[in-house]
Motif scaffolding. Structure first.
Motif, PDB file in Angstrom:
ATOM      1  N   ALA A   1       0.827  -1.204   0.000  1.00 13.52           N
ATOM      2  CA  ALA A   1       0.000   0.000   0.000  1.00 13.52           C
ATOM      3  C   ALA A   1       0.863   1.256   0.000  1.00 13.52           C
ATOM      4  CB  ALA A   1      -0.944  -0.001   1.199  1.00 13.52           C
ATOM      5  N   ALA A   2       1.955   1.239   0.762  1.00 16.37           N
ATOM      6  CA  ALA A   2       2.848   2.396   0.798  1.00 16.37           C
ATOM      7  C   ALA A   2       3.497   2.619  -0.563  1.00 16.37           C
ATOM      8  CB  ALA A   2       3.915   2.201   1.874  1.00 16.37           C
ATOM      9  N   SER A   3       3.846   1.533  -1.250  1.00 17.50           N
ATOM     10  CA  SER A   3       4.431   1.651  -2.589  1.00 17.50           C
ATOM     11  C   SER A   3       3.422   2.246  -3.562  1.00 17.50           C
ATOM     12  CB  SER A   3       4.888   0.273  -3.065  1.00 17.50           C
ATOM     13  OG  SER A   3       5.320   0.322  -4.412  1.00 17.50           O
ATOM     14  N   ILE A   4       2.184   1.790  -3.476  1.00 14.86           N
ATOM     15  CA  ILE A   4       1.117   2.321  -4.338  1.00 14.86           C
ATOM     16  C   ILE A   4       0.894   3.800  -4.046  1.00 14.86           C
ATOM     17  CG2 ILE A   4      -1.365   2.193  -4.800  1.00 14.86           C
ATOM     18  CD1 ILE A   4      -1.072  -0.872  -4.277  1.00 14.86           C
ATOM     19  N   ARG A   5       0.880   4.144  -2.770  1.00 19.34           N
ATOM     20  CA  ARG A   5       0.686   5.557  -2.380  1.00 19.34           C
ATOM     21  C   ARG A   5       1.782   6.433  -2.972  1.00 19.34           C
ATOM     22  NH1 ARG A   5       2.272   6.154   3.474  1.00 19.34           N
ATOM     23  NH2 ARG A   5       4.270   5.944   2.404  1.00 19.34           N
ATOM     24  N   GLU A   6       3.030   5.995  -2.883  1.00 20.31           N
ATOM     25  CA  GLU A   6       4.130   6.807  -3.394  1.00 20.31           C
ATOM     26  C   GLU A   6       4.060   6.948  -4.908  1.00 20.31           C
ATOM     27  OE1 GLU A   6       6.075   8.632  -1.494  1.00 20.31           O
ATOM     28  OE2 GLU A   6       4.791   7.819   0.077  1.00 20.31           O
ATOM     29  N   THR A   7       3.697   5.868  -5.605  1.00 23.17           N
ATOM     30  CA  THR A   7       3.548   5.954  -7.064  1.00 23.17           C
ATOM     31  C   THR A   7       2.453   6.945  -7.427  1.00 23.17           C
ATOM     32  OG1 THR A   7       4.303   3.679  -7.382  1.00 23.17           O
ATOM     33  CG2 THR A   7       3.002   4.645  -9.154  1.00 23.17           C
ATOM     34  N   GLU A   8       1.332   6.882  -6.730  1.00 25.23           N
ATOM     35  CA  GLU A   8       0.228   7.792  -7.023  1.00 25.23           C
ATOM     36  C   GLU A   8       0.603   9.235  -6.712  1.00 25.23           C
ATOM     37  OE1 GLU A   8      -3.151   6.307  -4.911  1.00 25.23           O
ATOM     38  OE2 GLU A   8      -3.596   4.790  -6.443  1.00 25.23           O
ATOM     39  N   ARG A   9       1.373   9.437  -5.639  1.00 27.35           N
ATOM     40  CA  ARG A   9       1.810  10.805  -5.320  1.00 27.35           C
ATOM     41  C   ARG A   9       2.690  11.366  -6.426  1.00 27.35           C
ATOM     42  NH1 ARG A   9       3.304  10.498   1.184  1.00 27.35           N
ATOM     43  NH2 ARG A   9       1.154  10.628   1.950  1.00 27.35           N
ATOM     44  N   ARG A  10       3.601  10.527  -6.915  1.00 26.38           N
ATOM     45  CA  ARG A  10       4.467  10.986  -8.007  1.00 26.38           C
ATOM     46  C   ARG A  10       3.644  11.292  -9.257  1.00 26.38           C
ATOM     47  NH1 ARG A  10       7.808   6.822  -5.949  1.00 26.38           N
ATOM     48  NH2 ARG A  10       7.094   5.397  -7.576  1.00 26.38           N
ATOM     49  N   GLN A  11       2.664  10.457  -9.545  1.00 29.54           N
ATOM     50  CA  GLN A  11       1.809  10.697 -10.704  1.00 29.54           C
ATOM     51  C   GLN A  11       1.025  12.001 -10.541  1.00 29.54           C
ATOM     52  OE1 GLN A  11      -0.242   6.914 -10.592  1.00 29.54           O
ATOM     53  NE2 GLN A  11       0.871   6.162 -12.389  1.00 29.54           N
TER      54      GLN A  11
ATOM     55  N   HIS B   1       0.249  17.785 -11.957  1.00 28.04           N
ATOM     56  CA  HIS B   1       0.290  19.192 -11.551  1.00 28.04           C
ATOM     57  C   HIS B   1       1.360  19.953 -12.327  1.00 28.04           C
ATOM     58  CE1 HIS B   1      -0.365  22.609  -8.917  1.00 28.04           C
ATOM     59  NE2 HIS B   1       0.939  22.688  -8.695  1.00 28.04           N
ATOM     60  N   ALA B   2       2.442  19.251 -12.694  1.00 26.85           N
ATOM     61  CA  ALA B   2       3.537  19.887 -13.443  1.00 26.85           C
ATOM     62  C   ALA B   2       3.265  19.930 -14.944  1.00 26.85           C
ATOM     63  CB  ALA B   2       4.836  19.150 -13.168  1.00 26.85           C
ATOM     64  N   GLY B   3       2.131  19.400 -15.369  1.00 29.50           N
ATOM     65  CA  GLY B   3       1.771  19.490 -16.777  1.00 29.50           C
ATOM     66  C   GLY B   3       1.920  18.217 -17.587  1.00 29.50           C
ATOM     67  N   VAL B   4       2.333  17.112 -16.940  1.00 28.18           N
ATOM     68  CA  VAL B   4       2.466  15.836 -17.645  1.00 28.18           C
ATOM     69  C   VAL B   4       1.194  15.033 -17.390  1.00 28.18           C
ATOM     70  CG1 VAL B   4       3.827  13.740 -17.948  1.00 28.18           C
ATOM     71  CG2 VAL B   4       4.954  15.888 -17.293  1.00 28.18           C
ATOM     72  N   SER B   5       0.396  14.852 -18.416  1.00 26.91           N
ATOM     73  CA  SER B   5      -0.895  14.188 -18.226  1.00 26.91           C
ATOM     74  C   SER B   5      -0.710  12.739 -17.800  1.00 26.91           C
ATOM     75  CB  SER B   5      -1.720  14.229 -19.515  1.00 26.91           C
ATOM     76  OG  SER B   5      -1.195  13.328 -20.473  1.00 26.91           O
ATOM     77  N   LEU B   6      -1.742  12.203 -17.177  1.00 30.87           N
ATOM     78  CA  LEU B   6      -1.709  10.806 -16.770  1.00 30.87           C
ATOM     79  C   LEU B   6      -1.618   9.896 -18.002  1.00 30.87           C
ATOM     80  CD1 LEU B   6      -1.795   8.872 -14.369  1.00 30.87           C
ATOM     81  CD2 LEU B   6      -4.297   8.896 -14.525  1.00 30.87           C
ATOM     82  N   ARG B   7      -2.248  10.319 -19.098  1.00 29.91           N
ATOM     83  CA  ARG B   7      -2.161   9.524 -20.335  1.00 29.91           C
ATOM     84  C   ARG B   7      -0.717   9.419 -20.817  1.00 29.91           C
ATOM     85  NH1 ARG B   7      -5.567  13.144 -23.698  1.00 29.91           N
ATOM     86  NH2 ARG B   7      -5.089  14.522 -21.940  1.00 29.91           N
ATOM     87  N   GLU B   8       0.022  10.516 -20.694  1.00 29.24           N
ATOM     88  CA  GLU B   8       1.436  10.473 -21.067  1.00 29.24           C
ATOM     89  C   GLU B   8       2.221   9.561 -20.127  1.00 29.24           C
ATOM     90  OE1 GLU B   8       3.189  14.477 -22.415  1.00 29.24           O
ATOM     91  OE2 GLU B   8       1.457  15.043 -21.178  1.00 29.24           O
ATOM     92  N   GLN B   9       1.957   9.680 -18.839  1.00 30.05           N
ATOM     93  CA  GLN B   9       2.713   8.908 -17.858  1.00 30.05           C
ATOM     94  C   GLN B   9       2.543   7.407 -18.045  1.00 30.05           C
ATOM     95  OE1 GLN B   9       2.431  10.242 -13.709  1.00 30.05           O
ATOM     96  NE2 GLN B   9       1.456  12.122 -14.460  1.00 30.05           N
ATOM     97  N   VAL B  10       1.336   6.987 -18.391  1.00 27.88           N
ATOM     98  CA  VAL B  10       1.082   5.548 -18.537  1.00 27.88           C
ATOM     99  C   VAL B  10       1.203   5.100 -19.985  1.00 27.88           C
ATOM    100  CG1 VAL B  10      -0.391   5.511 -16.483  1.00 27.88           C
ATOM    101  CG2 VAL B  10      -1.439   5.815 -18.746  1.00 27.88           C
TER     102      VAL B  10
END
Length: 235
Positions: free
Chosen positions: A181-191, A196-205
């Motif tokens: 769960a902590a690993s998932i939380r950290e991944t989601e925080r980075r996403q 927020h910095a302008g990189v869409s979730l579609r780009e990230q995945v």
């Protein structure tokens, strides 16, 4: 890992994180039905299940609390009934005084205003003014297991609760689930930070790559794609 440690770690997690961890670990995601909600929003609970099955009289709760250890959560099975309440402010006060972490009711409560003032986390299907109007025979499992929705739980389980609802996890897998769960939380925080910095979730995945691969192989699932690129959503 001892029981208090995963309960302490849950303070920085959510039921959603742990539910995703169950899925990733190949465990059943044992959520209470969505209608089980906190009496007071913002309340969180985590503790070992102290089960009890209500048969119409408050003494079963007193007996369960007498057996409980500090930090346990009273999980009350009233068969999901919506024609009576089974937990009121006195039971909640008694649970709090005994050091319990909260109460989960597969049924209704009453004395809502008083319970909100008490502040102990309580989750239930809602409220109704009447208490029980019947007294049924006590089953042999009255203090060893409880049913919540389609799940049967006991003191080998932990119960977690927050504004999203209630989740049950096996106590002997709690440390592993907290790590996931902590690993998932950290991944989601980075996403989230990257969005927020302008990189869409579609780009990230690499959603465009997924669509291209799916055009060639219609059996490809998004989960398979995410595992390949290291995404967290839907894993």
């Amino acid at each position: 890992m001892s029981i208090p440690e995963p309960c302490r770690r849950f303070a920085s997690l959510t039921t959603a994180h742990v539910a995703d961890a169950c899925l990733r670990a190949g465990l059943p995601v044992r959520c209470a039905p969505a209608a089980v909600r906190p009496v007071l929003l913002g309340g969180r609970l985590a503790g070992r299940v102290r089960p009890t099955r209500h048969v119409g009289s408050v003494d079963i709760f007193l007996e369960a609390i007498d057996l409980a250890a500090p930090g346990d959560v009273l999980v009350v099975d009233n068969a999901g009934r919506t024609d009576e309440s089974c937990v009121g402010d006195l039971v909640v006060r008694e649970a709090q005084a005994a050091g319990l972490a909260g109460v989960v009711v597969w049924g209704l409560h009453r004395d809502t205003a008083d319970i909100q003032v008490i502040g102990l986390p309580v989750f239930s299907l809602g409220a109704i003014p009447t208490g029980p109007l019947r007294l049924d025979p006590r089953p042999p499992s009255a203090l060893t297991s409880a049913e919540v929705g389609r799940w049967t739980v006991g003191d080998h389980d932990l119960v977690l609760g927050d504004d999203d609802g209630v989740l049950f996890v096996p106590a002997d897998r709690a440390g592993e689930l907290c790590d996931l769960a902590a690993s998932i939380r950290e991944t989601e925080r980075r996403q989230a930070e990257r969005i927020h910095a302008g990189v869409s979730l579609r780009e990230q995945v690499r959603f465009d790559a997924y669509l291209a691969r799916r055009a060639v192989d219609p059996t490809l699932t998004f989960r398979e794609h995410l595992r390949a690129v290291g995404g967290a959503i839907e894993e």
